[in-house]
Design an enzyme around this catalytic site. Structure first.
Site, short mmCIF file in Angstrom:
data_model
loop_
_atom_site.label_atom_id
_atom_site.label_comp_id
_atom_site.label_asym_id
_atom_site.label_seq_id
_atom_site.Cartn_x
_atom_site.Cartn_y
_atom_site.Cartn_z
N TYR A 145 67.13 54.49 15.57
CA TYR A 145 67.49 54.66 14.16
C TYR A 145 68.93 55.14 14.00
O TYR A 145 69.55 54.93 12.97
CB TYR A 145 66.56 55.67 13.49
CG TYR A 145 65.28 55.09 12.93
CD1 TYR A 145 64.43 54.35 13.74
CD2 TYR A 145 64.92 55.28 11.61
CE1 TYR A 145 63.25 53.83 13.25
CE2 TYR A 145 63.75 54.77 11.10
CZ TYR A 145 62.91 54.04 11.93
OH TYR A 145 61.75 53.53 11.43
N LYS A 196 58.03 52.97 26.54
CA LYS A 196 58.05 51.66 27.21
C LYS A 196 58.82 51.87 28.51
O LYS A 196 59.85 51.24 28.75
CB LYS A 196 58.71 50.60 26.32
CG LYS A 196 57.77 49.97 25.32
CD LYS A 196 56.66 49.11 25.95
CE LYS A 196 57.11 47.72 26.30
NZ LYS A 196 55.98 46.92 26.87
N ASP A 228 52.74 49.41 23.68
CA ASP A 228 51.86 48.31 23.27
C ASP A 228 50.39 48.67 23.51
O ASP A 228 49.52 48.42 22.68
CB ASP A 228 52.26 46.99 23.97
CG ASP A 228 52.47 47.14 25.48
OD1 ASP A 228 52.47 48.28 25.99
OD2 ASP A 228 52.63 46.10 26.15
N ASP A 252 57.06 55.43 14.13
CA ASP A 252 57.04 54.74 12.83
C ASP A 252 55.93 53.69 12.82
O ASP A 252 55.09 53.66 11.92
CB ASP A 252 58.41 54.10 12.58
CG ASP A 252 58.49 53.41 11.24
OD1 ASP A 252 58.03 54.01 10.24
OD2 ASP A 252 58.99 52.27 11.18
N ASP A 256 51.84 53.91 10.82
CA ASP A 256 51.28 52.97 9.83
C ASP A 256 49.96 52.39 10.33
O ASP A 256 49.00 52.23 9.58
CB ASP A 256 52.25 51.82 9.54
CG ASP A 256 53.21 52.13 8.40
OD1 ASP A 256 53.64 53.30 8.30
OD2 ASP A 256 53.53 51.22 7.61
#
Ligand code: IPM
Ligand code: MG
Length: 368
Positions: A145, A196, A228, A252, A256
């Site tokens: 970000y 990751k 993942d 983020d 959700d």
């Protein structure tokens, strides 16, 4: 003794932001009356609304009010009419500017399934029936970000190239990891760290530093998941998680996704905390529902105010030290749901569907 008075800067913003923030203020006022303190609210423009009024999404007036406040209660920002603006004028730029200004590196996102809402979740009862109660601890002021270089450039041959950079230092990882482990100590003592590490160097360092910090917390179990796989495990075994520790970007996405376990993103609050302290010596927190501005339903009294109201509870707890009042707000929300009151996003046959203001009033009535 005089009642303590706390200063709350309200930044309602765009879309459904103003109506859900109003709901939170109604409930916070009820909590203040019941628990013997006073709240001084002031409202300030932010996001698209501020851009329309003042030509910038984060005006000086708003910044000064945030500087002076004990805590910041935020609604939502954004809308399709602002999508074409350059980054510094976009509503989201205000959000990132606030996070950075107060170094709000820890974003806490509790994922809690209220038992009466089991049927509102799209997941089968056999997956969520055992309960879902974890918290995503998302790093908020680093990673892709904010990483440099970033930008869109045109190369000599006319090729356009967009660049963002995932970058973390060991200190940035260590402080968010420490926050995660500390929170786990007050819960079920398990941290699931997401990265990751199989493809990204920043992820490899993330995993190494989390393991280093874990040694300071031998009583807390640590598990590492690739991002993942974490996305999959959230749907497979949500009841197994206690604290989920993630970078800015992965946190983020995963928040959700996790929201859907609970029935609706309209239920989920968040608190952003950092090193900055308020007049009480507590974190000068920033409290923001996870849902966005939902322009399609804005201004129609349809939005679920519970995320904003639960932000109010987090604000009472973390920034004002009013734990009793925070618990009272959370209990009132649970009771309203048990009694069958619903907003449109969580309705099932046989429940009473209320508008935003009426829902907030029902919660406020059950405080004290
Ligand atoms: C969130 C939001 C923000 C983010 C957007 C609005 C910039 O999605 O808080 O989750 O990506 O951090
Ligand atoms: Mg998001």
């Amino acid at each position: 003794m005089a009642r303590p008075t706390y200063r709350i800067a309200c930044l309602p913003g765009d879309g459904i932001g103003p109506e859900v923030t109003r709901g939170a203020v109604t409930v916070l006022e009820a909590a203040a009356a019941a628990y013997g303190f006073a709240l001084e609210f002031s409202a300030h423009p932010v996001g698209g609304a501020a851009y329309d009024a003042a030509g910038t999404p984060f005006p000086d007036e708003t910044r000064e009010a945030c500087d002076a406040a004990d805590a910041i209660l935020f609604g939502a920002v954004g809308g399709p009419q602002y999508d074409g603006l350059p980054w510094e004028h976009r509503p989201e730029a205000a959000l990132l500017a606030i996070r950075k200004r107060y170094d709000l590196y820890a974003n806490l996102r509790p994922i809690l399934l209220y038992p009466p809402l089991r049927d509102a979740s799209p997941l089968k009862n056999e997956i969520i029936g055992g309960g879902v109660d974890f918290i995503i601890v998302r790093e908020l002021v680093g990673g892709i970000y904010f990483g440099e270089p970033r930008g869109i450039t045109t190369l000599e041959d006319g090729t356009r190239r967009g660049v963002n950079t995932e970058v973390y230092t060991d200190a940035e990882i260590a402080r968010i990891a420490r926050m995660g482990f500390t929170i786990a100590r007050g819960r079920r003592r398990k941290v699931t760290s997401v990265d990751k590490a199989n493809v990204m160097e920043a992820g490899r360092l993330w995993r190494t530093v989390v393991d280093e910090v874990a040694r300071e917390f031998p009583d807390v179990e640590v598990e590492h998941l690739l991002a993942d796989n974490a996305a999959m495990q959230i749907l497979r075994r949500p009841g197994d998680f206690d604290v989920m520790l993630a970078s800015n970007l992965f946190g983020d996405f995963l928040s959700d996704e996790a929201a859907m376990l609970t029935g609706s993103i309209g239920l989920l609050p968040s608190a952003s905390l950092g090193a900055a302290q308020n007049r009480l010596g507590l974190p000068k927190g920033f409290y923001e529902p996870i849902h966005g501005s939902a322009p399609d339903i804005a201004g129609r009294d349809l939005a679920n105010p519970l995320a904003a109201i639960l932000c109010g509870a987090m604000l009472l707890r973390h920034s004002l030290g009013q734990e009793e009042a925070a618990l009272a707000v959370e209990r009132a929300v649970a009771r309203v749901l048990e009694e069958g009151f619903r907003t449109g996003d969580i309705k099932v046959p046989g429940t009473a569907v209320l508008g935003t203001a009426a829902m907030a009033a029902e919660v406020a009535r059950r405080i004290g």
